[in-house]
Design a protein around this motif. Structure first.
Motif, PDB file in Angstrom:
ATOM      1  N   GLY A  22      -4.863   2.137   0.461  1.00  0.00           N
ATOM      2  CA  GLY A  22      -4.859   2.096  -1.201  1.00  0.00           C
ATOM      3  C   GLY A  22      -3.555   1.838  -1.712  1.00  0.00           C
ATOM      4  O   GLY A  22      -2.400   2.190  -1.355  1.00  0.00           O
ATOM      5  N   GLY A  65      -6.826  -4.588   3.992  1.00  0.00           N
ATOM      6  CA  GLY A  65      -6.919  -3.031   3.326  1.00  0.00           C
ATOM      7  C   GLY A  65      -7.440  -2.189   4.282  1.00  0.00           C
ATOM      8  O   GLY A  65      -7.522  -0.907   3.945  1.00  0.00           O
ATOM      9  N   SER A  66      -7.995  -2.760   5.471  1.00  0.00           N
ATOM     10  CA  SER A  66      -9.064  -1.935   6.077  1.00  0.00           C
ATOM     11  C   SER A  66      -9.152  -2.576   7.314  1.00  0.00           C
ATOM     12  O   SER A  66      -8.855  -3.703   7.590  1.00  0.00           O
ATOM     13  CB  SER A  66     -10.307  -1.931   5.497  1.00  0.00           C
ATOM     14  OG  SER A  66     -11.077  -2.988   5.290  1.00  0.00           O
ATOM     15  N   GLU A 108     -12.952   5.043  -1.080  1.00  0.00           N
ATOM     16  CA  GLU A 108     -14.184   4.000  -1.500  1.00  0.00           C
ATOM     17  C   GLU A 108     -14.336   2.949  -0.312  1.00  0.00           C
ATOM     18  O   GLU A 108     -15.239   3.014   0.221  1.00  0.00           O
ATOM     19  CB  GLU A 108     -13.940   3.561  -2.701  1.00  0.00           C
ATOM     20  CG  GLU A 108     -15.051   2.542  -3.096  1.00  0.00           C
ATOM     21  CD  GLU A 108     -14.885   1.752  -4.329  1.00  0.00           C
ATOM     22  OE1 GLU A 108     -13.841   2.260  -5.054  1.00  0.00           O
ATOM     23  OE2 GLU A 108     -15.254   0.604  -4.478  1.00  0.00           O
ATOM     24  N   ARG A 109     -13.301   2.529   0.179  1.00  0.00           N
ATOM     25  CA  ARG A 109     -13.445   1.711   1.345  1.00  0.00           C
ATOM     26  C   ARG A 109     -14.017   2.237   2.643  1.00  0.00           C
ATOM     27  O   ARG A 109     -14.870   1.850   3.446  1.00  0.00           O
ATOM     28  CB  ARG A 109     -11.890   1.059   1.821  1.00  0.00           C
ATOM     29  CG  ARG A 109     -11.710   0.053   0.803  1.00  0.00           C
ATOM     30  CD  ARG A 109     -10.241  -0.535   1.253  1.00  0.00           C
ATOM     31  NE  ARG A 109      -9.898  -1.831   1.022  1.00  0.00           N
ATOM     32  CZ  ARG A 109      -8.740  -2.043   0.019  1.00  0.00           C
ATOM     33  NH1 ARG A 109      -7.790  -1.278   0.036  1.00  0.00           N
ATOM     34  NH2 ARG A 109      -8.591  -3.454  -0.568  1.00  0.00           N
ATOM     35  N   ASN A 162      -8.373   7.062  -3.962  1.00  0.00           N
ATOM     36  CA  ASN A 162      -9.709   6.802  -4.388  1.00  0.00           C
ATOM     37  C   ASN A 162     -10.003   5.431  -3.827  1.00  0.00           C
ATOM     38  O   ASN A 162     -11.066   5.423  -3.420  1.00  0.00           O
ATOM     39  CB  ASN A 162      -9.419   6.452  -6.027  1.00  0.00           C
ATOM     40  CG  ASN A 162      -9.602   7.837  -6.874  1.00  0.00           C
ATOM     41  OD1 ASN A 162     -10.551   8.637  -6.654  1.00  0.00           O
ATOM     42  ND2 ASN A 162      -8.516   8.133  -7.255  1.00  0.00           N
ATOM     43  N   LYS A 163      -9.161   4.440  -3.717  1.00  0.00           N
ATOM     44  CA  LYS A 163      -9.689   3.269  -3.269  1.00  0.00           C
ATOM     45  C   LYS A 163      -9.818   3.244  -1.784  1.00  0.00           C
ATOM     46  O   LYS A 163     -10.914   2.621  -1.143  1.00  0.00           O
ATOM     47  CB  LYS A 163      -8.757   1.981  -3.701  1.00  0.00           C
ATOM     48  CG  LYS A 163      -9.198   0.697  -3.413  1.00  0.00           C
ATOM     49  CD  LYS A 163     -10.300   0.364  -4.101  1.00  0.00           C
ATOM     50  CE  LYS A 163     -10.726  -1.188  -3.444  1.00  0.00           C
ATOM     51  NZ  LYS A 163     -12.101  -1.352  -4.174  1.00  0.00           N
ATOM     52  N   ALA A 164      -8.752   3.932  -1.060  1.00  0.00           N
ATOM     53  CA  ALA A 164      -8.918   4.056   0.276  1.00  0.00           C
ATOM     54  C   ALA A 164     -10.217   4.803   0.731  1.00  0.00           C
ATOM     55  O   ALA A 164     -10.765   4.585   1.519  1.00  0.00           O
ATOM     56  CB  ALA A 164      -7.583   4.968   0.912  1.00  0.00           C
ATOM     57  N   THR A 224      -8.296   2.861   6.128  1.00  0.00           N
ATOM     58  CA  THR A 224      -8.408   1.915   5.028  1.00  0.00           C
ATOM     59  C   THR A 224      -6.833   2.509   4.122  1.00  0.00           C
ATOM     60  O   THR A 224      -6.443   3.474   4.445  1.00  0.00           O
ATOM     61  CB  THR A 224      -9.529   2.433   4.395  1.00  0.00           C
ATOM     62  OG1 THR A 224      -9.459   3.912   4.062  1.00  0.00           O
ATOM     63  CG2 THR A 224     -10.870   2.062   5.059  1.00  0.00           C
ATOM     64  N   TYR A 232       0.845  -1.308   0.133  1.00  0.00           N
ATOM     65  CA  TYR A 232      -0.027  -0.058   0.104  1.00  0.00           C
ATOM     66  C   TYR A 232       0.812   1.361  -0.006  1.00  0.00           C
ATOM     67  O   TYR A 232       1.817   1.227   0.713  1.00  0.00           O
ATOM     68  CB  TYR A 232      -1.024   0.092   1.106  1.00  0.00           C
ATOM     69  CG  TYR A 232      -1.810  -0.973   1.277  1.00  0.00           C
ATOM     70  CD1 TYR A 232      -2.932  -1.011  -0.054  1.00  0.00           C
ATOM     71  CD2 TYR A 232      -2.018  -1.880   2.195  1.00  0.00           C
ATOM     72  CE1 TYR A 232      -3.823  -2.136   0.013  1.00  0.00           C
ATOM     73  CE2 TYR A 232      -2.980  -3.050   2.238  1.00  0.00           C
ATOM     74  CZ  TYR A 232      -3.947  -2.923   1.075  1.00  0.00           C
ATOM     75  OH  TYR A 232      -5.007  -4.032   0.917  1.00  0.00           O
TER      76      TYR A 232
END
Lengths: 583, 387
Positions: B357, B344-345, B366-367, B362-364, B355, B276
């Protein structure tokens, strides 16, 4: 006193002229009024505050606090206080090691030493047994004193002593405690020398009685939790891991590193001389005061202490030295000879600016030894610069040299330096906490807005911290809220944090009264002109202009209003009476 | 001081913690100033005479918080004692003051950082800035919200719920803001230079606050670039990160991270254990509430769950770990990194959600949003299942 929780109810008085040893049992009201440590010491100093430092009747005061020797975190500290030979102002210094704890365990809230022995002597205290012993240690370095006494004293005893600098008349003379701890500022070691007192050894076998142990343990857990949550204290870059030297990188990155006698505020070689460099080169171990879990002091493998941040900065950036070994050497020599590294570094920087001479290893060491032998440099930058007719090169307030935080990078620090009752001192209000370290929250370091009242409140808080006594570093995490609970748990005295703050106000005002009696006024609450005329080192998106003189004076006037002083910075009869300081 | 008073009055409103034009904030240097006139100022002014403070924050909380606070205060004798991390670490407890007089407020403010005055609001103060009052006010709301919903679920499960609680709960739920379902547009990574990293962190921080995923003590955010972790400073507001991000070399060659977030150690360890590049940490309320929900009634660690829980607990598949703020022996730096590195979280008990990414935020983000929404949904599903 009836209640013996927290306090012992006894103050020990020793007259070195008559060799008389007496006890005083202060009224409980005095304890409530001044708490302990700096507060009680100030109370006892007050009637003698105008005596000259060489006057045998000027007392040296060593006081513990109600929390000393308890489970309250960082409660092992004490206060050494008198009138400063360097500045003529009152001077106290919070001292670590085991001294205060052992004095408390011996049964005393404080020790007051007056008079003058006709020959060099030591004071040895084992509980109620007090001896004034002839000493053959005159001229010995601090390490020689510690080594000599260690072979003959009881396990766990505390030893405080002076070095040759004091005996040779240096106004930068410090008092060394338990080998690695220093009561450095203001030249208080010189008063010991004047009394022919070489050392003090204390061992106690008692304990501090606690009113409510469960409540104290609960508060202790709260404080531990807050401390653990503090990046500055227990974080991976914090004081516990690196010592106060972890400030080195931060001060440079914030353009607050005093460089070339405060002519610049960035040090190009900082990254080679930071705390990480010391850790890598000297493989240090943790060490701390009695009752402390932070353990901010670091000791090198060879047994020498790693310099505190101020010494790290003043023996490098301030004087143009890039040699890390020389920093350790210089700091160690200061400890051995018994001199304050902050004032020593500042005086060397002043000398360098005036003469233009760069330091080599040899010349720096020579200078240190000359200072300790009674050379003009040994009286501090204020004295030396004036002797040379170059007073503008002394970076001092009230004659006390400034530590390693440039005030152009933190305006609260500028105001705090100027108004401090003991002169150029960063610890009275410690605005570094919010202007740089973001605790309790961050403030705008380039603004005087709100700083007058912030400084006043912080001075009051720290007066209490020094009186309880505790380490002010803990207050980068915990607050008076938690320590008030600790105070109540220990003493059983029901009081609020705000009540303690009012006591802090009394303690601080008392110091203002003593300084006023010695002629201090607004003209002394000022900074060196350099800070108003020369910029610091700008860059990296940060501009460091000179301080605005008009804004500074307005902030100082605000401070006087908030502190309820007159326009000349002097105490008023109304407030003196309100605080019960007119008796 | 006036500028700061105005700033935090505005912030209380924009973060949905107070109604428009309601906050009253005073600041004192040599002169006392207020953000706006109000008849109650006369009473508040007296507090500046008796307390060593330089700022004061007062407001009636926005709904549903006002209803929650008044309800809890009505069932509490002298002080509310929530068990979330904010309270355990910083507030200790929250006193109730039943008189709107300076003398009554003074008694409580002498002991604690924030005080609830039922029917009136929350009052808090500071010694260096109105920001302190804002933080304590915000923390009080957060702690009471978590307590209110946690207690409701526990009482429902234990069949000890009374009608009044049921009625107030319905009223509060009606006033809950709708959950966000769309994601913000954020710059894409991986980032290769410091300036882009700092800008991306500031952008994501603003979104975390804007989406209501951070409350109280502001969370934290980091990005790893070339062996250096860039992380928000301790106590920094995620929507104001410009100039408040510390570069911390992971090789230990500098201590510039002295002012970094107290969770720097945890962030670094996540990076050491995984690929990450970024981490987001917020305090989304339902994630915290669900992290504290446990039906193991006879657990010997009950009451010490935040540091001693040994169960492998999850909510909607997200691991829940114990741990206190910072680096102490029971610090989350010991428990969080392996949990995040593997999934990841992770949620820290009573504290908040972390969280990660791989390339950018973006992904972090979103989570973060998705887990909070799942926790919220899960909470109300459980309520239904017990009814």
């Amino acid at each position: 006193m009836k209640e013996c929780f927290g306090w012992t109810g006894t103050v020990l008085l020793i007259d070195l002229t008559t060799k008389e040893v007496t006890l005083d049992h202060p009224d409980p009201a005095i304890y409530r009024k001044y708490i302990g440590g700096r507060g009680l010491a100030g109370h006892y100093l007050s009637p003698h505050a105008t005596r000259e430092w060489a006057d045998p009747t000027l007392p040296i005061l060593i006081f513990t606090g109600p929390l000393t020797g308890t489970l309250a975190p960082t409660s092992g500290r004490g206060t050494i206080m008198s009138r400063s030979p360097l500045t003529g102002a009152i001077c106290d210094t919070s001292v670590g090691g085991r001294l205060a704890t052992q004095l408390k365990y011996a049964g005393y809230d404080g020790l007051i030493i007056t008079g003058k022995s006709d020959t060099p002597c030591g004071i040895e205290i084992l509980d109620s047994e007090v001896q004034i012993t002839p000493s053959n240690l005159h001229g010995a370095t601090s390490n020689e004193v510690f080594t000599h006494l260690e072979s003959s004293i009881l396990t766990g005893a505390s030893v405080a002593c002076i070095g040759p600098a004091a005996e040779n008349g240096s106004r930068l003379a410090s008092i060394m405690v338990d080998r690695h701890h220093s009561a450095g500022r203001g030249g208080l070691g010189l008063i010991w020398a004047e009394k022919n007192l070489k050392y003090l050894m204390v061992k106690g076998t008692g304990e501090t009685h606690v009113h409510d142990m469960d409540a104290l343990k609960e508060t202790r857990e709260d404080i531990f939790r807050l401390t653990a949550a503090s990046p500055v204290l227990m974080g991976q870059h914090g004081f516990s891991c690196w010592g106060t030297g972890s400030l080195f990188d931060l001060m440079d990155s914030r353009s607050m590193m005093p460089t070339d006698n405060f002519q610049k505020t960035r040090f190009p070689n900082a990254h080679q001389l930071n705390a990480a460099a010391y850790k890598k080169k000297f493989v240090s171990q943790k060490h701390g005061c009695s009752g402390c879990h932070i353990l901010c002091k670091k000791i090198a493998q060879d047994g020498r202490p790693i310099p505190e941040y101020e010494a790290m900065a003043h023996f490098t950036a301030l004087i143009g030295n890039h040699n890390i070994d020389l920093v350790l050497d210089a700091n160690d020599v200061c400890n051995q000879l018994g001199m304050d590294p902050i004032s020593v570094g500042s005086t060397l920087a002043c000398h360098r600016e005036i003469t233009g001479q760069e330091y080599t290893q040899k010349s720096l060491m020579n200078a240190l030894h000359k200072m300790a032998q009674g050379d003009d440099l040994g009286h501090g930058s204020f004295f030396f610069a004036n002797t040379c007719g170059r007073s503008e090169t002394s970076m001092s307030v009230k004659g006390m040299d400034l530590p390693a935080y440039d005030p152009r990078g933190a305006y609260g620090m500028a105001l705090a330096y100027a108004t401090s009752t003991r002169g150029g001192c960063h610890l009275r209000a410690y605005p570094l906490s919010h202007e740089v370290l973001r605790k309790p929250v961050a403030t705008d370091r380039f603004s005087f807005s709100g700083k007058a009242r912030i400084i006043k409140i912080a001075e009051d808080i720290n007066a209490i911290v020094d009186s309880l006594t505790a380490c002010r570093f803990t207050f980068l995490a915990a607050s008076l809220e938690e320590y008030t609970k600790a105070f109540i748990a220990v003493t059983g005295v029901q009081i609020s944090g705000q009540d303690l703050l009012e006591t802090g106000e009394r303690i601080y005002y008392n110091e203002r009264i003593m300084n006023a009696a010695n002629g201090f006024s607004a003209s002394d609450d000022d900074l060196p002109a350099r800070f108003f005329t020369e910029p610091g080192t700008s860059g990296g998106g940060v501009d460091i202009p000179p301080l605005d003189r008009t804004e500074f004076l307005a902030a100082r006037a605000n401070y006087y209003r908030v502190r309820k002083l007159d326009e000349n910075g002097n105490p008023t009869p109304e407030i003196t009476k309100r605080l019960g300081l007119d008796q | 001081m006036k500028r700061l008073c105005d700033k935090y009055a505005t912030k209380l409103v924009t973060q949905g913690l107070a109604a428009p034009n309601d906050p009253i904030i005073g600041g004192l240097d040599a002169e006392l100033v207020w953000n706006r006139p109000d008849p109650r100022i006369e009473e508040f002014t007296k507090l500046f005479d008796v307390l060593s403070i330089n700022s004061l924050v007062f407001s009636k909380p926005a709904e549903p918080y006002a209803t929650i606070l008044d309800f809890l205060a009505g069932r509490t004798k002298s002080a509310i004692r929530p068990e979330d991390t904010e309270t355990r670490t910083f507030l200790h407890d929250i006193p109730i003051c039943r008189e709107f007089t300076a003398s009554a407020m003074e008694v409580n403010l002498k002991k604690r950082k924030a005080v609830i005055i039922p029917g009136e609001g929350i009052i808090s103060c500071g010694t260096v800035s109105p920001e302190q009052g804002f933080v304590f006010y915000s923390s009080t709301i957060f702690a009471c919200f978590v307590l209110f919903f946690s207690d409701y679920l526990n009482k429902l499960r234990n069949k000890t719920l009374d009608d009044e609680y049921r009625e107030i709960f319905q009223r509060v739920v009606k006033n809950l803001p709708q959950p966000h379902t769309t994601l913000p547009q954020q710059v894409s990574g991986p980032f290769t230079d410091e300036d882009t990293v700092l800008a991306a962190m500031a952008e994501s921080g603003r979104h975390v606050v804007g989406y209501g995923l951070v409350d109280s003590f502001f969370g934290n955010i980091s990005y790893k670039l070339n062996g250096t972790v860039y992380i928000s400073q301790t106590g920094s507001s995620l929507e104001e990160l410009e100039g408040c991000i510390d570069p911390c070399p992971m090789d230990g060659s500098a201590t510039t991270g002295l002012t970094a977030s107290s969770e720097l150690s945890a962030h670094e360890d996540v990076y050491r254990r995984s690929n990450y590049r970024c981490i987001l940490h917020g305090h989304p309320k339902f994630s915290v509430i669900m992290s504290m929900y446990c039906d193991k009634q006879d657990c010997p660690n009950r009451g010490k769950c935040h540091i001693k829980c040994t169960e492998c607990r999850t909510v909607e598949g997200i691991p829940i770990v114990p741990g206190e703020v910072g680096t102490g022996p029971t610090g989350l730096c010991n428990t969080l990194p392996p949990a995040i590195a593997s999934s990841g979280s992770a949620i820290v008990h009573g504290h908040g959600l972390f969280t990660a990414g791989l390339n950018d935020f973006n992904k972090a983000f979103e989570r973060l949003l998705d887990i909070e929404n799942q926790c919220r949904k899960h909470y109300f599903n459980m309520v239904k299942s017990y009814e």
